[in-house]
Design an enzyme around this catalytic site. Structure first.
Site, PDB file in Angstrom:
ATOM      1  N   ILE A 164      43.259  -2.094 -54.245  1.00  0.00           N
ATOM      2  CA  ILE A 164      44.231  -2.144 -55.339  1.00  0.00           C
ATOM      3  C   ILE A 164      44.863  -0.773 -55.566  1.00  0.00           C
ATOM      4  CG2 ILE A 164      44.610  -2.797 -57.755  1.00  0.00           C
ATOM      5  CD1 ILE A 164      43.582  -5.122 -56.048  1.00  0.00           C
ATOM      6  N   ARG A 191      48.696  -0.335 -57.319  1.00  0.00           N
ATOM      7  CA  ARG A 191      49.590  -0.350 -58.471  1.00  0.00           C
ATOM      8  C   ARG A 191      48.892  -0.694 -59.789  1.00  0.00           C
ATOM      9  NH1 ARG A 191      55.012  -1.539 -57.698  1.00  0.00           N
ATOM     10  NH2 ARG A 191      54.382  -2.560 -55.767  1.00  0.00           N
ATOM     11  N   ARG A 228      61.743   4.386 -56.588  1.00  0.00           N
ATOM     12  CA  ARG A 228      61.656   2.930 -56.727  1.00  0.00           C
ATOM     13  C   ARG A 228      62.951   2.274 -57.239  1.00  0.00           C
ATOM     14  NH1 ARG A 228      58.652   0.199 -59.239  1.00  0.00           N
ATOM     15  NH2 ARG A 228      58.073  -1.213 -57.578  1.00  0.00           N
ATOM     16  N   CYS A 253      73.051  14.328 -54.478  1.00  0.00           N
ATOM     17  CA  CYS A 253      74.368  13.939 -53.979  1.00  0.00           C
ATOM     18  C   CYS A 253      74.381  12.539 -53.411  1.00  0.00           C
ATOM     19  CB  CYS A 253      74.816  14.922 -52.911  1.00  0.00           C
ATOM     20  SG  CYS A 253      75.027  16.534 -53.601  1.00  0.00           S
TER      21      CYS A 253
HETATM   22  N1  LLP Z   1      46.534  -3.114 -48.980  1.00  0.00           N
HETATM   23  C1  LLP Z   1      47.525  -3.057 -48.073  1.00  0.00           C
HETATM   24  C2  LLP Z   1      47.231  -3.400 -46.667  1.00  0.00           C
HETATM   25  C3  LLP Z   1      48.824  -2.680 -48.480  1.00  0.00           C
HETATM   26  O1  LLP Z   1      49.796  -2.644 -47.584  1.00  0.00           O
HETATM   27  C4  LLP Z   1      49.068  -2.369 -49.840  1.00  0.00           C
HETATM   28  C5  LLP Z   1      50.397  -1.984 -50.276  1.00  0.00           C
HETATM   29  C6  LLP Z   1      47.994  -2.412 -50.741  1.00  0.00           C
HETATM   30  C7  LLP Z   1      46.741  -2.807 -50.277  1.00  0.00           C
HETATM   31  C8  LLP Z   1      48.118  -2.069 -52.189  1.00  0.00           C
HETATM   32  O2  LLP Z   1      48.965  -2.911 -52.872  1.00  0.00           O
HETATM   33  P1  LLP Z   1      49.118  -2.800 -54.473  1.00  0.00           P
HETATM   34  O3  LLP Z   1      47.785  -3.124 -55.081  1.00  0.00           O
HETATM   35  O4  LLP Z   1      49.533  -1.419 -54.815  1.00  0.00           O
HETATM   36  O5  LLP Z   1      50.153  -3.795 -54.779  1.00  0.00           O
HETATM   37  N2  LLP Z   1      56.226   1.215 -52.336  1.00  0.00           N
HETATM   38  C9  LLP Z   1      56.238  -0.107 -52.899  1.00  0.00           C
HETATM   39  C10 LLP Z   1      54.931  -0.817 -52.717  1.00  0.00           C
HETATM   40  C11 LLP Z   1      54.507  -0.911 -51.267  1.00  0.00           C
HETATM   41  C12 LLP Z   1      53.181  -1.557 -51.096  1.00  0.00           C
HETATM   42  C13 LLP Z   1      52.684  -1.387 -49.713  1.00  0.00           C
HETATM   43  N3  LLP Z   1      51.395  -1.890 -49.481  1.00  0.00           N
HETATM   44  C14 LLP Z   1      56.625  -0.030 -54.367  1.00  0.00           C
HETATM   45  O6  LLP Z   1      56.883   1.062 -54.856  1.00  0.00           O
HETATM   46  O7  LLP Z   1      56.720  -1.058 -55.035  1.00  0.00           O
END
Ligand code: LLP
Length: 387
Positions: free
Chosen positions: A247, A249, A285, A314
């Site tokens: 996890i 985010r 984002r 820019c």
């Molecule tokens: N595991 C894997 C294999 C992943 O690719 C990701 C996120 C996570 C876990 C964690 O996911 P979370 O719990 O954070 O949702 N830059 C984008 C988000 C890209 C997520 C990529 N992978 C944004 O700012 O929304």
């Protein structure tokens, strides 16, 4: 709220990323509790935030790390995370990385494809290899952060996983699923798990990594209902003897704020632009995904209006928010961008030769601690060669 941000601006300057230890711990404990009845290893997705000081706080309450490569491994080690609790992800692993990860005893490896398995793993014994399956499920999130459909570059089909399991069953210990990020609906998680469980059962696989993706409330959306998630997933998950999650985010986003300052309020025929010190270099984002982050402006002006909050770079895509109805600030006022703790600093960049801001932690006792210095312009260019 306003007082603490004022104090931080005075002591550390702006722009600055600010994290609150109490929020961080609260969020992490929520994640830990969801599957506490199971044999559960919660890991932190370091792509969301890799500040070693923050990681160490969470390691101390039982978290491991999900890493992509040497850089995130380094951050995990700075935080004191044992390799026993590290999961290595990625769809482009190399032999050199493999050597590095095995020398450093990284325990869990998520294999992204048949090609990767045959290139890197088929000769190995006694590793904890998990096959990442792509369940072909629509996570109903932004297309750039959706990963579980056939057209996406991640994972392997169930047929491909079955092919590997038929041939190399004794080398494979688990299955991995991650269908996307910022998912606020239960059903994609449930469907993906149900499909994956069928495969696990067929080959008597007892370990599962359910990835991350737990969605939060940025502005209008509802946060993922973790009670429901627990109730819907536990009956299946309890059939496994190890459950890993990754996890990012859900834990980091609400604990972090980007504190920045109004440089200028500029009026054109059609619009009012609030130009701040930070744009797509500090928080990409909004520019990249059209993401809406709540912004709070600290101003004593009471006249309201519709503004675009933009950065100083820019590019027209350089904005933090568009058509925001707020009390129009004036030069020098401070503002905070909320939910910036995940994919904020970790995606910050040096566009236009700008430096990344420092990071400050508000500790549980209210004291302030600098946990990453600002970059300097010299650092940006000290790898350049002139002769
Ligand atoms: N595991 C894997 C294999 C992943 O690719 C990701 C996120 C996570 C876990 C964690 O996911 P979370 O719990 O954070 O949702 N830059 C984008 C988000 C890209 C997520 C990529 N992978 C944004 O700012 O929304």
């Amino acid at each position: 709220m306003k007082e603490i941000f004022n104090e931080i601006a005075q002591n550390f300057g702006t722009p600055v990323y600010v994290y609150f230890e109490d929020i961080l711990i609260k969020r992490a404990n929520i994640v830990k509790k969801v599957f506490e009845k199971l044999n559960y290893l919660p890991t932190l997705a370091l792509k969301a935030n890799n500040n070693p000081y923050l990681l160490r706080i969470l390691k101390n309450i039982g978290f491991g790390a999900d890493i992509l490569g040497e850089g995130e491994f380094y951050a995990a080690k700075m935080a004191g995370i044992d390799s026993e609790y590290i999961v290595w992800n990625g769809n482009g692993k190399t032999h050199k990385q493999k050597e590095f990860m095995l020398n450093n005893k990284v325990k869990y490896i998520n294999v992204d494809s048949v090609e990767e398995f045959e290139y890197l793993w088929k000769e190995e014994e006694n590793l904890n290899l998990f096959l990442r399956v792509n369940p072909d499920i629509d996570a109903k999130t932004h297309p750039y952060i959706s990963t579980g459909l056939k057209k996406h570059k991640f994972g392997m089909t169930f047929d491909q996983a079955s092919f590997l399991l038929e041939k190399y069953r004794e080398k494979i210990s688990g299955l991995h699923i991650h269908i996307g990020s910022q998912i606020t609906d239960i059903s994609p998680f449930k469907e993906a798990l149900e499909k994956t469980y069928k495969l696990a059962k067929k080959y008597d696989i007892t370990k599962i990594n359910i990835g991350g993706g737990w969605g939060i409330r940025y502005k209008d959306e509802k946060e993922l209902d973790l009670n429901r998630l627990k109730n819907e997933l536990t009956p299946i998950l309890e059939k496994f003897d190890l459950v890993i999650s990754e996890i990012g985010r859900f834990i980091f986003a609400p604990a972090g704020f980007l504190l920045t300052k109004v440089l200028m309020v500029k009026k054109s025929e059609q619009k009012t632009f609030v130009v701040t010190e930070s744009g797509m270099n500090h928080l990409i984002r909004p520019a990249l995904y059209g993401a809406s982050h709540e912004i709070e402006i600290f101003t004593d002006n009471s006249t309201r209006g519709k503004v675009d909050v933009v950065g100083p770079l820019c590019e027209t895509g350089d904005f933090l928010a568009r058509d925001l109805e707020i009390a129009v600030p004036k030069m020098g006022d401070l503002l905070i961008v909320k939910n910036a703790g995940a994919y904020g600093f970790s995606m910050a960049n040096n566009y236009n030769g700008t430096v990344k801001p420092p990071e400050v932690l508000v500790k549980k006792d209210g004291s302030l601690k600098l946990i990453r210095k600002a970059q300097t312009v010299e650092e940006l260019f000290n790898t350049c060669i002139l002769d």
